[in-house]
Design an enzyme around this catalytic site. Structure first.
Site, mmCIF file in Angstrom:
data_model
loop_
_atom_site.group_PDB
_atom_site.id
_atom_site.type_symbol
_atom_site.label_atom_id
_atom_site.label_comp_id
_atom_site.label_asym_id
_atom_site.label_seq_id
_atom_site.Cartn_x
_atom_site.Cartn_y
_atom_site.Cartn_z
ATOM 1 N N LYS A 8 0.846 -1.200 0.000
ATOM 2 C CA LYS A 8 0.000 0.000 0.000
ATOM 3 C C LYS A 8 0.873 1.238 0.000
ATOM 4 O O LYS A 8 2.055 1.180 0.367
ATOM 5 C CB LYS A 8 -0.931 0.047 1.234
ATOM 6 C CG LYS A 8 -0.224 0.050 2.603
ATOM 7 C CD LYS A 8 0.295 1.417 3.057
ATOM 8 C CE LYS A 8 1.070 1.344 4.339
ATOM 9 N NZ LYS A 8 1.850 2.590 4.617
ATOM 10 N N ASP A 135 -1.669 -0.853 10.369
ATOM 11 C CA ASP A 135 -1.872 -0.951 8.911
ATOM 12 C C ASP A 135 -2.467 -2.286 8.495
ATOM 13 O O ASP A 135 -2.619 -2.541 7.295
ATOM 14 C CB ASP A 135 -0.522 -0.767 8.188
ATOM 15 C CG ASP A 135 -0.047 0.680 8.245
ATOM 16 O OD1 ASP A 135 1.144 0.923 7.964
ATOM 17 O OD2 ASP A 135 -0.878 1.551 8.575
#
Ligand SMILES: C[C@@](CO)(OP(=O)(O)O)[C@H](O)COP(=O)(O)OP(=O)(O)OC[C@H]1O[C@@H](n2ccc(N)nc2=O)[C@H](O)[C@@H]1O
Ligand SMILES: Nc1ncnc2c1ncn2[C@@H]1O[C@H](COP(=O)(O)OP(=O)(O)O)[C@@H](O)[C@H]1O
Length: 279
Positions: A8, A135
């Site tokens: 990401k 995350d």
């Protein structure tokens, strides 16, 4: 079972302040990109134990690996143990601000849940994920983008329709996430470096962690400034706590050209990879 474990980038990461628990309140948009690890997980016996292998030396294969942390957390939640074999085929550089370990943890949660008849629902998986790392939860949603608040672990799915051409540039040094956050409050902006939000059609790109990280790693503000001077570059930002800097370009062809120039500019110390956001 084999699962893709994408990386990401953070299109924005704003730190709102320091919390009483020592974490920082953030607002962030996380977008999955076209670089992914492959995670293989299988149940091999009823005798409890986890055997973890990884293609990259230097990645821990003990209890500190986020993949093992995820499987332990899953077993604790469902109240059952088994014999497991996990293999991580890493392509995402580590300590890069690209969420590689966090993505692996989410893949393990998804895989273990599916292999055992899906005893946990999404809310239960998200709750476990939030305790593994800020995350991790975003990789459990069924969208390729998410908005995170709190520590970053409170995520809502975002329908992200942009297929943005990118160049990722990761210098040879990693940046430990705790170090970056701990230095944020007392850090100062360097003169002549762009920290202000870059206004783009897909949002205002800004990263509060650039201020502490750039103070120590002067290569990164120099790289950001250089990227913003390149033809075809629309914006440039550090991802997460770094050390990856990414540039968004007008086209895939521009991304390829900027990648070649960046390899020359950085020398052979950096990992350079054109890719794009997923949608
Ligand atoms: C949340 C925890 C810790 O309390 O478990 P539980 O105690 O609930 O079970 C988890 O381990 C999860 O924390 P951690 O393992 O540190 O992973 P991450 O979320 O990636 O954060 C790494 C480190 O960066 C800093 N950090 C991270 C995110 C954030 N919004 N603010 C921060 O200050 C903190 O120092 C944190 O320790
Ligand atoms: N499965 C994993 N993959 C990569 N790094 C991991 C993993 N598990 C634990 N780690 C450790 O986590 C740190 C980096 O995690 P990673 O998620 O790759 O970076 P970042 O959080 O900067 O995106 C390193 O110290 C690495 O040793």
């Amino acid at each position: 079972m084999e699962l893709s474990s994408p990386a990401k980038i953070n299109l924005w990461l704003r730190i709102l302040g320091r919390r009483d628990d020592g974490f920082h309140e953030v607002e962030t948009r996380l977008c999955q990109i076209g670089i992914a690890d492959t995670v293989r997980i299988e149940q091999v016996s009823s005798v409890p134990g986890i055997a973890l292998t990884c293609n990259v030396p230097g990645i821990p294969v003990d209890e500190s690996n986020l993949a093992i942390k995820a499987l332990r957390a899953f077993e604790n939640k469902v109240g059952k143990t088994a014999g497991w074999r996990i293999h991580l085929e890493k392509r995402i550089p580590s300590g890069a601000g690209l969420g590689g370990g966090s993505s692996n943890a989410a893949a393990i949660l998804r895989g273990a849940n599916e292999l055992t008849g899906s005893p946990l629902n999404l809310a239960e998986l998200l709750e476990i994920a939030g305790h593994i790392g800020a995350d991790v939860p975003c990789f459990l949603l069924h969208t390729t983008a998410a908005d995170g608040t709190g520590r970053g672990e409170k995520v809502v799915p975002v329908e992200f329709s942009w297929k943005l051409p990118l160049v990722l540039i990761k210098p040879s040094f990693p940046i430990p996430t705790p170090w970056a956050y701990q230095r944020w409050r007392d850090s100062q902006e360097l003169p002549g470096v762009l920290y202000a939000p870059q206004i783009c059609p897909w949002g205002e790109m800004v990263n509060s962690l650039e201020r502490p990280v750039f103070e120590k790693h002067r290569f990164l503000p120099a790289l950001k400034t250089w990227l913003l001077e390149q033809k075809g570059v629309r914006a440039a930002l550090m991802s997460g706590s770094g050390s990856t800097m990414f540039a968004i370009t007008e086209s895939g062809a521009d991304a390829g050209e900027v990648a070649e120039k960046a390899k020359a500019w950085c020398g052979d110390t950096a990992w350079v990879q054109p890719t794009e956001t997923l949608r």
